[in-house]
Every structure is written in structure tokens, then in C-alpha cells.
Design a protein around this motif. Structure first.
Motif, short mmCIF file in Angstrom:
data_model
loop_
_atom_site.label_atom_id
_atom_site.label_comp_id
_atom_site.label_asym_id
_atom_site.label_seq_id
_atom_site.Cartn_x
_atom_site.Cartn_y
_atom_site.Cartn_z
N LEU A 1 -5.17 1.94 4.09
CA LEU A 1 -6.57 2.23 3.75
C LEU A 1 -7.32 2.82 4.94
N GLY B 1 0.78 -1.23 0.00
CA GLY B 1 0.00 0.00 0.00
C GLY B 1 0.81 1.29 0.00
N LEU C 1 -11.14 0.15 -1.02
CA LEU C 1 -10.47 -0.50 -2.13
C LEU C 1 -11.42 -1.48 -2.81
#
Length: 212
Positions: A166, A131, A173
Motif C-alpha cells: 500500500l 497484498g 485500503l
């Protein structure tokens, strides 16, 4: 749009196009700096019209089914840009893209396109591993007044690192397939052996220790 494809269907497409590669010694180095034994090169999809169309149709189906509301697609350099470009063309939305870093010349932009503060953007990536690239892109688009409302990706590796990113950015996502589906399809089609799969699973459980 084409028919809905399951995560297993998408994984099968990627395996058939030889996107999944294994190298334990030496391992691959990811954008996060960590090392690992698996690399999914989704750039190979671009060269295959049938596979490319299936990926684009699957992304379009997500946009429709999730009723995603946004003003523009924003591709992440480099692998997310072609998919974002095709989606923007087919869905008739503006296109922006995020560089890996600011240019050292000209206007020194990191976000390219007709950037208008307040625009809601749907990020497009090809794969989310730890990420880091996604987190950097979110920071970049926010710095110029854009609002990221979600991210489309072909593959989600389902790592704790990505989950943390996230959560930090409150970002949803939307993935077409995932790490486990890739391994299952690769093993069933003979691309990876049982021993290979075990090595990759060990990495997935603790990427930092595996890297060391």
C-alpha cells in the motif's frame, strides 16, 4: 442503504456463513506463495442473500461516508468481481475488472471493460493478506492509463507485507473488518479454540518463518 455495521458485525456475518477455515497440517497456500493456517473464503457470502446485502450496504456506506470520488469500479479476479458488479449496478458506475494475468488469446487483455486512460478507478477485493494480488492489480491498471484511487475489501489481515504494498503504490485500503475481529468472533462463537487462535496469532506475527 442499510444501517452502519461495525467491523465486529461484519466478522460475525462471515463466521456465521462458515467463511473462516483452519488447517495447520497441511496449511493453506496463499497467492503470495506463503503458507498459513487460516483461510477466509468470502466467496461463500455470494450464496447467502442476507449476508451479501449486508456486505454491499457496508461498501456503499464507505463510499458515501468517505466521499470517494472515482469514475468506475474495478473488481479483482476472481473474488472481487461479483461485489464490484453489484456495486456498479446499484451506484450506477461503470464496471471494469482485472484478470490474474493477461489472456493468452484474443486481445490479450488483463484489464477488461471500456478502458479509457485517465479514468479514476476504485478497486474491489474480497480479502487482502500479503497484498501480492492487490499490488499486481495496481500495476496492471496503471499500465493501461487508469488511476487507482483506493481499494475496498471485506477483510484486511493487517500484515506488514500488505502495508508495504500500500505504501509503495500510495494506495488507501478501506476494509469492512480485519484479522483480529475475525479471530475474536470465531473464538467467541466456538468456531476456533483458544489453541487454534494461538497458532493463527503465531503465524500472523511472522508469516515467513511460520511457512518454513
Amino acid at each position: 442503504m442499510g444501517k452502519n455495521m461495525s467491523p465486529r458485525d461484519i466478522a460475525k456475518v462471515l463466521i456465521e456463513k462458515n467463511c473462516v477455515q483452519l488447517s495447520i497440517n497441511p496449511p493453506f497456500t496463499y497467492a503470495s506463495g506463503l503458507k498459513g493456517p487460516i483461510y477466509c473464503d468470502n466467496r461463500l457470502v455470494w450464496s447467502h442473500i442476507d449476508a451479501r446485502q449486508k456486505i454491499i450496504d457496508a461498501f456503499k456506506n464507505i463510499c458515501a461516508e468517505k466521499n470517494l470520488e472515482f469514475d468506475a469500479f474495478c473488481g479483482l479476479a476472481t473474488a472481487g468481481i461479483p461485489h464490484a458488479s453489484i456495486l456498479a449496478w446499484e451506484i450506477k458506475k461503470p464496471l471494469l475488472y482485472v484478470r490474474g494475468g493477461s489472456k493468452s488469446h484474443g486481445k490479450q487483455n488483463q484489464v477488461e471493460g471500456d478502458v479509457r486512460p485517465g479514468m479514476k478507478v476504485l478497486l474491489v477485493e474480497d480479502l487482502v493478506n500479503q497484498g501480492k494480488s492487490l499490488g499486481d492489480a495496481v500495476v496492471a491498471v496503471k499500465s493501461v492509463g487508469l488511476e487507482p484511487v483506493g481499494c475496498l475489501t471485506i477483510v484486511d489481515y493487517h500484515t506488514s507485507g500488505a502495508r508495504a504494498v500500500l505504501k509503495e503504490h500510495d494506495l488507501t485500503l478501506h476494509s469492512l473488518t480485519n484479522f483480529q475481529c475475525l479471530l475474536e468472533q470465531a473464538e467467541s462463537q466456538g468456531t476456533l479454540s483458544t489453541t487454534d487462535v494461538e497458532a493463527i496469532q503465531n503465524w500472523h506475527q511472522d508469516p515467513k518463518s511460520w511457512s518454513v
